[in-house]
Every structure is written in C-alpha cells, then in structure tokens.
Scaffold this motif. Structure first.
Motif, mmCIF file in Angstrom:
data_model
loop_
_atom_site.group_PDB
_atom_site.id
_atom_site.type_symbol
_atom_site.label_atom_id
_atom_site.label_comp_id
_atom_site.label_asym_id
_atom_site.label_seq_id
_atom_site.Cartn_x
_atom_site.Cartn_y
_atom_site.Cartn_z
ATOM 1 N N ASP A 79 3.912 3.504 -4.248
ATOM 2 C CA ASP A 79 3.040 4.400 -5.027
ATOM 3 C C ASP A 79 3.454 4.338 -6.495
ATOM 4 O OD1 ASP A 79 1.629 6.496 -6.173
ATOM 5 O OD2 ASP A 79 1.780 7.769 -4.403
ATOM 6 N N PHE A 80 2.759 3.480 -7.246
ATOM 7 C CA PHE A 80 3.091 3.325 -8.668
ATOM 8 C C PHE A 80 2.676 4.554 -9.472
ATOM 9 C CE2 PHE A 80 2.891 -1.142 -7.257
ATOM 10 C CZ PHE A 80 4.096 -1.592 -7.763
ATOM 11 N N THR A 81 1.688 5.287 -9.010
ATOM 12 C CA THR A 81 1.224 6.475 -9.735
ATOM 13 C C THR A 81 2.299 7.557 -9.752
ATOM 14 O OG1 THR A 81 -1.067 6.013 -9.110
ATOM 15 C CG2 THR A 81 -0.543 8.249 -9.859
ATOM 16 N N ARG A 82 2.897 7.819 -8.569
ATOM 17 C CA ARG A 82 3.920 8.857 -8.484
ATOM 18 C C ARG A 82 5.340 8.311 -8.603
ATOM 19 N NH1 ARG A 82 2.301 12.268 -3.198
ATOM 20 N NH2 ARG A 82 1.763 10.189 -2.446
ATOM 21 N N GLY A 83 5.459 6.977 -8.703
ATOM 22 C CA GLY A 83 6.780 6.388 -8.839
ATOM 23 C C GLY A 83 7.639 6.574 -7.607
ATOM 24 N N ASP A 131 9.274 -0.445 -12.361
ATOM 25 C CA ASP A 131 8.859 -1.608 -13.158
ATOM 26 C C ASP A 131 9.245 -2.900 -12.452
ATOM 27 O OD1 ASP A 131 7.870 0.091 -15.070
ATOM 28 O OD2 ASP A 131 9.570 -0.135 -16.455
ATOM 29 N N HIS A 153 6.323 15.995 -0.711
ATOM 30 C CA HIS A 153 5.671 15.910 -2.012
ATOM 31 C C HIS A 153 6.122 17.070 -2.899
ATOM 32 C CE1 HIS A 153 2.661 15.005 -5.010
ATOM 33 N NE2 HIS A 153 2.170 16.227 -4.910
ATOM 34 N N GLU A 209 0.818 -1.206 0.000
ATOM 35 C CA GLU A 209 0.000 0.000 0.000
ATOM 36 C C GLU A 209 0.857 1.263 0.000
ATOM 37 O OE1 GLU A 209 -2.210 0.948 3.618
ATOM 38 O OE2 GLU A 209 -0.998 -0.552 4.699
#
Length: 402
Positions: free
Chosen positions: A221-225, A285, A377, A218
């Motif tokens: 964070d694949f969205t923000r890498g 990846d 962030h 969880e």
C-alpha cells in the motif's frame, strides 16, 4: 420367558456354555453400522442388572457406549482421516508423522481400555532411544493425548489417569535474536544480494518466510506506506504423493489460491495473522524502485525467482545462510541463524526501541487477541513510529535497500 420392552435390549442364554448374554442398541459406528453393547453373566438376573446399567449409560449419554476391544491402531485409522479434514496441512503432516512413526509402532496393539500412564511415557522412551529431543517426544505425547480425548468424546472407554499423565518436558530452544553487532555486519552483505529488500523486510517487520514470499504487489500500500499481510506462500501436498492429478489435500474451510504446481497462497491461521506493517518512506521508495525491475509473474508476487516462479523456501534458506557465511556471522553455537530468527530479532528490536507490548503483539501477529484489520488501521501511527525506530537503528533510513 417374559418379553422385554422394545428398546430395552434382549437377554438370552448361550447354548455353548450356558452363560447369559444381554444386548442393547447403542447408536451407530463411524462407518454407519449399527452399534450394539453386550454383557455376559453367569445368571439371568445378573445379566439383566448389567444390561440395565448399560442401557442407562446410553440414555444418559455417558462416554462408555463403545466396545472395549478398540485398539490404539484401530482408533488411529479412524481418527487420522478426521484430522485431515480439520487441521491445516502442516499441522496434519506433523500429526500423521507422530501417529504413524511413534504412537502406532509403540502402542498399536494395546486396547484403549487397557492403557496406563506408563504407555504415554513409552512414546517418549521410544523417541529418546532413537536420539530424538524431548521436544519431539512431548509433541508426540500431545498428539496421543488429543487422540485419547477425541476417543472419549466418541464413547470409547479410556482411563482418566492416562489422559492426565504428565508429558515430557520441552527442550530449551537455542533460537534467539541476532545481536546488534552481527546485524550491522549482515546489513552491507544483504545490500549486495539480488533481493536486499526481502531481507530488510524480514528483519524490520518480523514476517515469516512464507509471509514474505507470499507478498503480492496488490498488498503493498503505497498510499498509506504499509505492507498488508493477507496471504502466505505454501506448497500443499497432493492427495496421493507425486500424483498432481489426484488434487490437493485441503482441509474444510481452508481458503487457498492456487498458483502453479503445488504452490498456493493460503490465509494466515488466525485473525491476528492478518496485519499491517507500516514502513518508513525510505523503504517504501525502495519498494517502488524494486517494482520497476522485479521479475514479472502472473500472480504479482513481490519476490519471485528470476524466472518468475514462486520462490522455494528451501532456496530462501540457502540464500540466508550464504549471506551469513559472507558476513562471517554465526549463532553462538556455531550454526547459522535460522530464517525464523529474523522474527525473534524484529521483536527484540521493537522492545529495545521502547515499543509497548500491545504494539509488538499487533505487529508480530502473535497476539492472543483477535485483531481486526480496522483495529490495525487505527493503530497504524504508533506502529509506524515503532518500526521507524528499528530501521533507524539498522541504518535503513539513511541507506535505502533496493
């Protein structure tokens, strides 16, 4: 004899020796018993003068309101339970060891009022005699000084010169960053291990062992890498050793998530510990590929054991040493590099890549500035460029860990 006003204490003559005794109430002890201060003098007038002085000290809140008969051992027995409620488990364990193994055996019978600077040095002397390093001696002395400062706050009389005594010097640590040539020898061996991504992450981000092993899906964070550090894996002690039914020793305000047996996820110890590690696309990846084949576990741990249990840091350390043995890499002293030296390495690689100091502190989580997640962030792009430079230097962009 005229009666003294209520609250000003009492004065009377002792029958057995004819001396005059003054007594005044001075609050309560830690156990809830009424605390009284007494003075003894040869004459009634002298007893009254001593008593009035003590009464004024109580009223003015001076730190001299506790009996002078308290010993180091007695105060330690009262002080340790307080620390157990306030300190993180590892910090309390180190504190208790210093008290029970070195401070009390060395100085236990000594009264707090009678301590001298030589007593502080005696703690270091005892450790040196046992073959311990000056760093261990200094740590025990720091614990003792904290004990004495807390005793003074509670009203015990401790000579000021004792608290001000100079501590033993810390030994020079031989922990250092792994040289680049050794790193390049380690990388192909790491790629052949069962979890190469775990070691690539340690070398690139500088996360500690518990921080890596406590990572859950969880927080990938694949969205923000990026990886988000919110928890770390730690085994908490039972209230009674080897007695799971006794519950766990958890200090006040300590946020934990129980996994299994003694294993817990615990929060970082400071706000700076909550941080993000932006990773280059090749590593993200690799995380996606690892997620497809990683051992299943009910807690979503990224790097559990093959049976799905939380990974033991001891086994983690053994694997790291096996990697070095296969690669033929050792520390200049001949020992293996500690897992924690991956952290030294990451910081050095960031510095060599030209990363500014503020970004390094943010990424490593050892800044003295409390860095909020929102602030992290905002700084994500600069951090990503820094880590990309490090992974490029290690060859991680061209060869993806999986």
């Amino acid at each position: 004899m005229a009666r003294r006003d209520y609250g000003t204490g009492s004065v009377y003559q002792r029958a057995q020796d004819g001396k005059w005794v003054g007594s005044v109430a001075a609050g309560y002890t830690a156990s809830g018993a009424r605390r009284r201060i007494t003075v003894v003098a040869r004459t009634e007038a002298e007893a009254k003068r001593k008593l009035n002085k003590k009464r004024l000290e109580v009223e003015e809140g001076r730190k001299t309101i506790v009996t002078g008969r308290t010993t180091v051992k007695t105060w330690a027995a009262e002080w340790l339970p307080i620390q157990e409620r306030n300190l993180r488990p590892n910090a309390y364990s180190a504190t208790r060891t210093a008290v029970q193994r070195w401070i009390v055996p060395t100085l236990g019978p000594r009264r707090l009022t009678d301590l001298r600077p030589s007593d502080v040095r005696a703690i270091a002397d005892a450790q040196r005699a046992a073959g311990r390093s000056s760093s261990n001696a200094a740590q025990a002395q720091r614990v003792f000084r904290k004990m004495l400062k807390d005793a003074m706050q509670e009203g015990h009389r401790v000579p000021a010169e004792v608290v001000a005594t100079k501590l033993a010097r810390m030994a020079v640590s031989d922990r250092e960053a792994i040289p680049l040539d050794d790193l390049r020898a380690l990388v192909p061996v790491i790629d052949q291990t069962g979890q190469p991504l775990r070691w690539a992450t340690a070398l690139v981000t500088g996360w500690r062992s518990g921080e890596c092993l406590g990572l859950t899906w969880e927080h990938v964070d694949f969205t923000r890498g990026a990886l988000v550090l919110s928890w770390q894996l730690q085994a908490l002690p039972y209230n009674r050793a080897f007695r799971p039914a006794s519950g766990f020793r958890i200090p006040d305000g300590y946020e934990v998530r129980h996994l299994v047996d003694a294993w817990h996820l615990v929060r970082p110890k400071s706000k700076a510990g909550f941080r993000m590690a932006p990773l280059p696309p090749a590593m993200m990846d690799a995380f996606a590929e690892w997620q497809e084949v990683a051992p299943a576990n009910p807690w979503g741990l990224v790097w559990p054991t093959v049976t799905g249990r939380p990974a033991n840091p001891k086994r983690d350390r053994e694997e790291w040493q096996a990697i070095q043995a296969t690669a033929g890499v050792t520390h200049p002293s001949g020992r293996f590099y500690h897992v924690h030296e991956c952290r030294h390495t990451a910081a050095t690689l960031l510095q060599d890549a030209g990363t500014d100091e503020h970004t390094i502190k943010t990424l490593m989580g050892h800044s003295s500035i409390a860095v909020s997640r929102g602030y992290m962030h905002v700084g994500l792009d600069g951090s990503r460029r820094a880590i990309a430079a490090v992974t490029a230097g290690l060859g991680q962009e061209s060869e993806r860990p999986c």
